[in-house]
Scaffold this motif. Structure first.
Motif, mmCIF file in Angstrom:
data_model
loop_
_atom_site.group_PDB
_atom_site.id
_atom_site.type_symbol
_atom_site.label_atom_id
_atom_site.label_comp_id
_atom_site.label_asym_id
_atom_site.label_seq_id
_atom_site.Cartn_x
_atom_site.Cartn_y
_atom_site.Cartn_z
ATOM 1 N N GLY A 147 0.809 -1.220 0.000
ATOM 2 C CA GLY A 147 0.000 0.000 0.000
ATOM 3 C C GLY A 147 0.840 1.266 0.000
ATOM 4 N N LYS A 148 2.156 1.114 0.136
ATOM 5 C CA LYS A 148 3.043 2.292 0.222
ATOM 6 C C LYS A 148 4.076 2.262 -0.911
ATOM 7 C CE LYS A 148 1.557 3.693 4.321
ATOM 8 N NZ LYS A 148 0.391 4.523 4.109
ATOM 9 N N ILE A 149 4.460 3.433 -1.345
ATOM 10 C CA ILE A 149 5.591 3.496 -2.274
ATOM 11 C C ILE A 149 6.668 4.411 -1.691
ATOM 12 C CG2 ILE A 149 4.534 2.843 -4.486
ATOM 13 C CD1 ILE A 149 4.059 5.850 -4.969
ATOM 14 N N ARG A 150 7.918 4.083 -1.985
ATOM 15 C CA ARG A 150 9.050 4.858 -1.482
ATOM 16 C C ARG A 150 9.679 5.628 -2.617
ATOM 17 N NH1 ARG A 150 11.596 2.289 3.133
ATOM 18 N NH2 ARG A 150 13.635 2.640 2.233
ATOM 19 N N GLN A 151 9.964 6.887 -2.358
ATOM 20 C CA GLN A 151 10.598 7.707 -3.384
ATOM 21 C C GLN A 151 11.738 8.475 -2.754
ATOM 22 O OE1 GLN A 151 7.060 9.703 -4.789
ATOM 23 N NE2 GLN A 151 7.652 9.298 -6.903
ATOM 24 N N ALA A 152 12.843 8.545 -3.466
ATOM 25 C CA ALA A 152 13.974 9.324 -2.954
ATOM 26 C C ALA A 152 13.789 10.767 -3.384
ATOM 27 C CB ALA A 152 15.272 8.767 -3.505
ATOM 28 N N SER A 153 14.132 11.685 -2.479
ATOM 29 C CA SER A 153 13.992 13.100 -2.810
ATOM 30 C C SER A 153 15.196 13.847 -2.265
ATOM 31 C CB SER A 153 12.708 13.627 -2.163
ATOM 32 O OG SER A 153 12.746 15.030 -2.105
ATOM 33 N N LYS A 154 15.781 14.675 -3.124
ATOM 34 C CA LYS A 154 16.949 15.449 -2.679
ATOM 35 C C LYS A 154 16.485 16.818 -2.211
ATOM 36 C CE LYS A 154 20.772 13.529 -5.348
ATOM 37 N NZ LYS A 154 21.109 12.527 -4.372
ATOM 38 N N ASN A 155 16.963 17.195 -1.041
ATOM 39 C CA ASN A 155 16.560 18.488 -0.487
ATOM 40 C C ASN A 155 17.659 18.995 0.437
ATOM 41 O OD1 ASN A 155 15.106 20.695 0.214
ATOM 42 N ND2 ASN A 155 13.342 19.576 1.019
ATOM 43 N N LEU A 156 18.082 20.227 0.256
ATOM 44 C CA LEU A 156 19.135 20.837 1.083
ATOM 45 C C LEU A 156 20.371 19.943 1.184
ATOM 46 C CD1 LEU A 156 16.793 21.998 3.987
ATOM 47 C CD2 LEU A 156 17.744 23.493 2.206
ATOM 48 N N GLY A 157 20.710 19.322 0.069
ATOM 49 C CA GLY A 157 21.906 18.506 0.024
ATOM 50 C C GLY A 157 21.764 17.119 0.617
ATOM 51 N N SER A 158 20.612 16.798 1.159
ATOM 52 C CA SER A 158 20.419 15.464 1.730
ATOM 53 C C SER A 158 19.403 14.690 0.899
ATOM 54 C CB SER A 158 19.887 15.554 3.156
ATOM 55 O OG SER A 158 20.796 16.229 3.961
ATOM 56 N N THR A 159 19.470 13.390 1.009
ATOM 57 C CA THR A 159 18.484 12.570 0.319
ATOM 58 C C THR A 159 17.491 12.029 1.342
ATOM 59 O OG1 THR A 159 20.129 11.956 -1.298
ATOM 60 C CG2 THR A 159 18.153 10.588 -1.203
ATOM 61 N N PHE A 160 16.255 12.263 1.075
ATOM 62 C CA PHE A 160 15.212 11.754 1.958
ATOM 63 C C PHE A 160 14.448 10.664 1.233
ATOM 64 C CE2 PHE A 160 15.867 16.081 3.318
ATOM 65 C CZ PHE A 160 15.827 15.984 4.707
ATOM 66 N N ILE A 161 14.006 9.687 2.014
ATOM 67 C CA ILE A 161 13.099 8.697 1.440
ATOM 68 C C ILE A 161 11.691 9.134 1.841
ATOM 69 C CG2 ILE A 161 12.340 6.291 1.452
ATOM 70 C CD1 ILE A 161 15.056 6.628 0.139
ATOM 71 N N ILE A 162 10.880 9.341 0.833
ATOM 72 C CA ILE A 162 9.512 9.754 1.128
ATOM 73 C C ILE A 162 8.577 8.574 0.908
ATOM 74 C CG2 ILE A 162 7.616 11.261 0.404
ATOM 75 C CD1 ILE A 162 9.717 13.335 -0.314
ATOM 76 N N MET A 163 7.823 8.278 1.946
ATOM 77 C CA MET A 163 6.847 7.197 1.841
ATOM 78 C C MET A 163 5.501 7.821 1.562
ATOM 79 S SD MET A 163 7.614 3.927 2.968
ATOM 80 C CE MET A 163 6.900 3.296 4.467
ATOM 81 N N SER A 164 4.785 7.274 0.607
ATOM 82 C CA SER A 164 3.434 7.773 0.388
ATOM 83 C C SER A 164 2.510 6.630 -0.006
ATOM 84 C CB SER A 164 3.436 8.864 -0.677
ATOM 85 O OG SER A 164 3.984 8.344 -1.866
ATOM 86 N N ASP A 165 1.205 6.911 0.033
ATOM 87 C CA ASP A 165 0.234 5.891 -0.347
ATOM 88 C C ASP A 165 0.399 5.569 -1.825
ATOM 89 O OD1 ASP A 165 -0.860 5.547 2.103
ATOM 90 O OD2 ASP A 165 -2.649 6.774 1.736
ATOM 91 N N CYS A 166 0.265 4.301 -2.130
ATOM 92 C CA CYS A 166 0.366 3.864 -3.521
ATOM 93 C C CYS A 166 -0.801 4.444 -4.324
ATOM 94 C CB CYS A 166 0.341 2.332 -3.557
ATOM 95 S SG CYS A 166 0.148 1.648 -5.197
ATOM 96 N N ASN A 167 -0.488 5.092 -5.450
ATOM 97 C CA ASN A 167 -1.528 5.711 -6.280
ATOM 98 C C ASN A 167 -2.446 4.684 -6.924
ATOM 99 O OD1 ASN A 167 -0.674 8.309 -5.861
ATOM 100 N ND2 ASN A 167 0.805 8.236 -7.543
ATOM 101 N N ARG A 168 -1.856 3.595 -7.311
ATOM 102 C CA ARG A 168 -2.611 2.604 -8.086
ATOM 103 C C ARG A 168 -3.740 1.981 -7.248
ATOM 104 N NH1 ARG A 168 -0.078 -1.855 -12.029
ATOM 105 N NH2 ARG A 168 -2.029 -2.729 -12.805
#
Ligand SMILES: [Zn+2]
Ligand SMILES: [Zn+2]
Length: 335
Positions: A147-168
């Protein structure tokens, strides 16, 4: 409680109610057991916060502190609506929604009834599909059922893993092939239920009782609770004015002129009270409604002399003789 409640909430002693609420809200979120699974220290802190909050705001009135409310559980920690308010934005809350039912009681019902039946319409999990809404389903290939998807996101020089609800699959983890017949795919059904609510005469306006587990059900979580909020309404005999019960007492004119001991039927039973000559108002102290601390209002009876309207001309002369010189009308302040 051992510690100073202001200190527990990190506040100075001149904190306002709003400050207390704000501090509690922030800290309760931080230390909530759902956010800190298995963390004993957080659990203790959460308990301490609740106690401090309760001490400072003295929120919520106990309906059941003298017993007799079997099956009813006091929930005075958050005050009505507090729990739902604080945590409604959080996805971790797996408990179903709390329901509120406003129950009107007339003065007569309050003093003479032991209970009142209320019909609630409750949103319940569909048993056929166990709340999934699906008769046939398959695991979502995008999130592999999490039910969750993980996405990497770069912000202020750091990489964050963002978890969000699966769109599908909208975070469900499965895709429905065929909807459940019983609930048409919604996962829940509405069911009417009759609940016997106990009544005690010391219930005050705005007091509530909690019926645990009678709120809405949640998929994979426990049911919410039902909050019954009491309101006291006047009826054909007594009007409610704050804690006082106000009425008119119609008395034979002769009894008003001579004075009389009256046997009165008041909401709580019989009351013997003496009406003095010419009295216009009777007050029965401490027999009105209860406030939240158990203090009671009065019964106030405005005397209405019952005077015959069919007095004949010659009889009026006799009345003139008795009453003496005619008085002009005048006003005087109430009380
Ligand atoms: Zn179903
Ligand atoms: Zn998915």
């Amino acid at each position: 409680m051992n510690r100073d409640p202001f200190e527990v909430l990190g506040l100075s002693r001149d904190a306002s109610d709003d400050d207390i609420k704000k501090a509690f809200k922030t800290l309760a979120k931080k230390y909530h057991p759902d956010l800190n699974p298995g963390n004993k220290a957080a659990e203790e802190k959460f308990k301490e916060l609740n106690e401090a909050y309760r001490t400072l705001l003295n929120k919520g009135q106990r309906v059941d502190d003298t017993g007799g409310f079997g099956g009813f559980e006091d929930r005075d920690i958050f005050g009505f609506g507090g729990f739902a308010d604080i945590f409604k934005d959080f996805v971790f809350r797996s408990k179903g929604e709390d329901l509120r039912f406003d129950l009107d009681l007339t003065v007569d019902e309050l003093f003479s009834k032991d209970s009142k039946d209320v019909i609630i319409k409750n949103k319940l999990k569909c048993d056929t599909c166990n709340g999934t809404g699906a008769k046939e389903k398959h695991t979502c290939p995008t999130c592999k059922g999490t039910g969750k998807i993980r996405q990497a996101s770069k912000n202020l020089g750091s990489t964050f893993i963002i978890m969000s609800d699966c769109n599908r699959c909208s975070g469900l983890g499965y895709i429905t092939d065929k909807k459940c017949d019983s609930c048409k795919g919604y996962g829940y059904i509405y069911k009417q239920e009759s609940i016997k609510v106990p009544i005690r005469k010391n219930i005050s306006e705005g007091t509530y009782a909690v019926v645990p587990g009678k709120g809405e059900s949640s998929i994979g979580g426990s049911n919410g609770d039902l909050y019954i909020v009491f309101h006291i309404k006047g009826d054909d005999k007594f009007a409610v004015e704050g804690l006082d019960l106000v009425s008119r007492l119609h008395v034979d004119a002769r009894d008003v002129i001579k004075g009389k001991t009256l046997d009165l039927e008041v909401p709580e039973g019989k009351e013997k009270i003496s009406l003095k000559k010419g009295e216009t108002k009777l007050i029965i102290k401490g027999k009105g409604l209860f406030d939240k601390r158990g203090k009671r209002g009065d019964i106030i009876l405005n005397i209405v002399p019952e005077i015959p309207t069919d007095i004949k001309e010659e009889e009026l002369k006799e009345i003139d003789r008795i009453l003496g010189k005619h008085k002009e009308p005048f006003v005087s302040a109430v009380k």
